[in-house]
Design an enzyme around this catalytic site. Structure first.
Site, PDB file in Angstrom:
ATOM      1  N   ASP A 100       0.826  -1.214   0.000  1.00 28.04           N
ATOM      2  CA  ASP A 100       0.000   0.000   0.000  1.00 28.04           C
ATOM      3  C   ASP A 100       0.855   1.257   0.000  1.00 28.04           C
ATOM      4  O   ASP A 100       2.055   1.211   0.262  1.00 28.04           O
ATOM      5  CB  ASP A 100      -0.870   0.039   1.266  1.00 28.04           C
ATOM      6  N   TYR A 124       6.788  -9.908   6.850  1.00 29.52           N
ATOM      7  CA  TYR A 124       6.506  -8.477   7.032  1.00 29.52           C
ATOM      8  C   TYR A 124       6.942  -8.070   8.434  1.00 29.52           C
ATOM      9  O   TYR A 124       6.819  -8.861   9.371  1.00 29.52           O
ATOM     10  CB  TYR A 124       5.004  -8.197   6.908  1.00 29.52           C
TER      11      TYR A 124
END
Lengths: 245, 245
Positions: B52, B110
């Site tokens: 994003d 992540y």
């Protein structure tokens, strides 16, 4: 009341600390904030020293006088709410009326960080991306020549006109952490481009283009200042300021 | 020839990885560079996944096909010279014609970094500035509920329409270093907002607004998704991608 503040900033988007007409500078951001806090009165801020365009500060200091009745905590909150997000005041204190943020500095520490490993886009504005190896041992030998009282004229920007270029460096060292090399200098004060010129010239030693003892020769002989190289600003941090109070 | 590249980027000034008309995106920067390298031919790049707006990558991967005769080293140099300075290719390799950078991902990691200490202007785009303390012990208890195979629908953006929300998380942990708290998740794959929603909800546990066991209840009962909070993107890093090749 006279206040002393301690603050940090990201130098990337500033044209340096000192106010310049029409340019985004740290000092003018403070004066704008203080104008609001100090009942819409123009309020001068006196910094411990200047930093160049692109240079960061982990600890910069400044003093100013304001006439409003405000607690230290509320002053910190008021400043931080009025300042942009690339400046942050982390400490506020009251000082005597004769305290001076520039003249009373006892020691300053500057650090310079070089990345000798792979280029890192996430740190491009915060660490100098050299991306090649350096001979750290010879730079460690060379940096010792800066320690002590010296006339630093060879390592200062030629623009600077001063009577006295003598300064004392109490400590100068190099730390290696993975592929990052950090140069650290603590001294009475540093003149324009002095740290960037010292590091730039140490890098020439690390590349094998100069001998460690050349640092001593350049310090002693101003005619050798053509051997001095200025390194880019983005790896430089004003790291700490100490006062005798 | 099909090439697999490994690259990092600073997400601050990108509108995410995926190409969007009129917006600055990572994918379009690569397509512009590849157009030049591949004899002015439009060249599609297939990323391992999207990130994003504002999310960073320490290691993102992608594949593409080009017809020019170029060494791996020269391809790396050509890409880096054509890409902007907030993207960097650190590895290039050739792969089989049937290799696919998205379908063949075996594991992804992540990381999310929170600063629980004083606001740091130098890291404002790279670490989430929470600036208050969190109960790390209860978050460590809570994060364990994410490990294993689960239906993650409660933790995925409501925009996402999929048949199967089941994913496996192999490892989930929290590390503390001074005032920084780093959340780490390794799994088969993560859906839109999943990591930011997991971390945002763990932070509610750290603030004492949820119990650690509430994570288990939310995973099991989609009607509790209103308890899920999305945390800001700037602390999130796509940290690693592993392939079975």
């Amino acid at each position: 009341m006279r206040y002393l503040i301690h603050f940090s900033y990201d130098g990337t988007n500033f044209n340096g600390y000192q106010k310049q007409p029409g340019k985004r500078c740290v000092e003018s951001e403070f004066e704008r904030a203080l104008y609001n806090i100090n009942n819409h009165t123009e309020t001068k801020i006196v910094g411990a020293g200047r930093t160049d365009r692109g240079v960061h500060a982990r600890c910069q200091c400044a003093h100013f006088d304001i006439d409003v009745d405000i607690t230290l905590y509320k002053l910190k909150c008021a400043l931080n709410s009025l300042l942009p997000d690339d400046i942050h005041v982390f400490r506020t204190e009251t000082v005597d009326k004769d305290f001076h943020a520039r003249f009373m500095v006892c020691k300053k520490t500057y650090k310079y960080i070089i990345n000798c490993g792979e280029y890192n886009p996430l740190e491009r504005n915060y660490v100098h991306q050299f991306n090649k190896s350096l001979n750290v041992e010879s730079m460690k030998e060379a940096i010792k020549y800066f320690i002590g009282k010296h006339n630093f004229k060879s390592f200062v920007s030629e623009e600077v006109i001063k009577e006295n270029f003598e300064r004392e460096i109490f400590d100068a060292s190099i730390d290696v952490n993975d592929s990052k090399v950090t140069f650290s200098f603590t001294g009475t004060g540093f003149m324009k481009y002095q740290v960037r010129n010292m590091v730039g010239t140490l890098v020439k030693v690390g590349k094998g283009k100069l001998e460690p003892s050349d640092i001593k020769r350049i310090l002693e002989d101003e005619s050798l200042r053509n051997l001095v190289t200025t390194i880019k600003p983005e790896g430089l941090y004003l790291d700490d300021i100490m006062y005798n109070i």
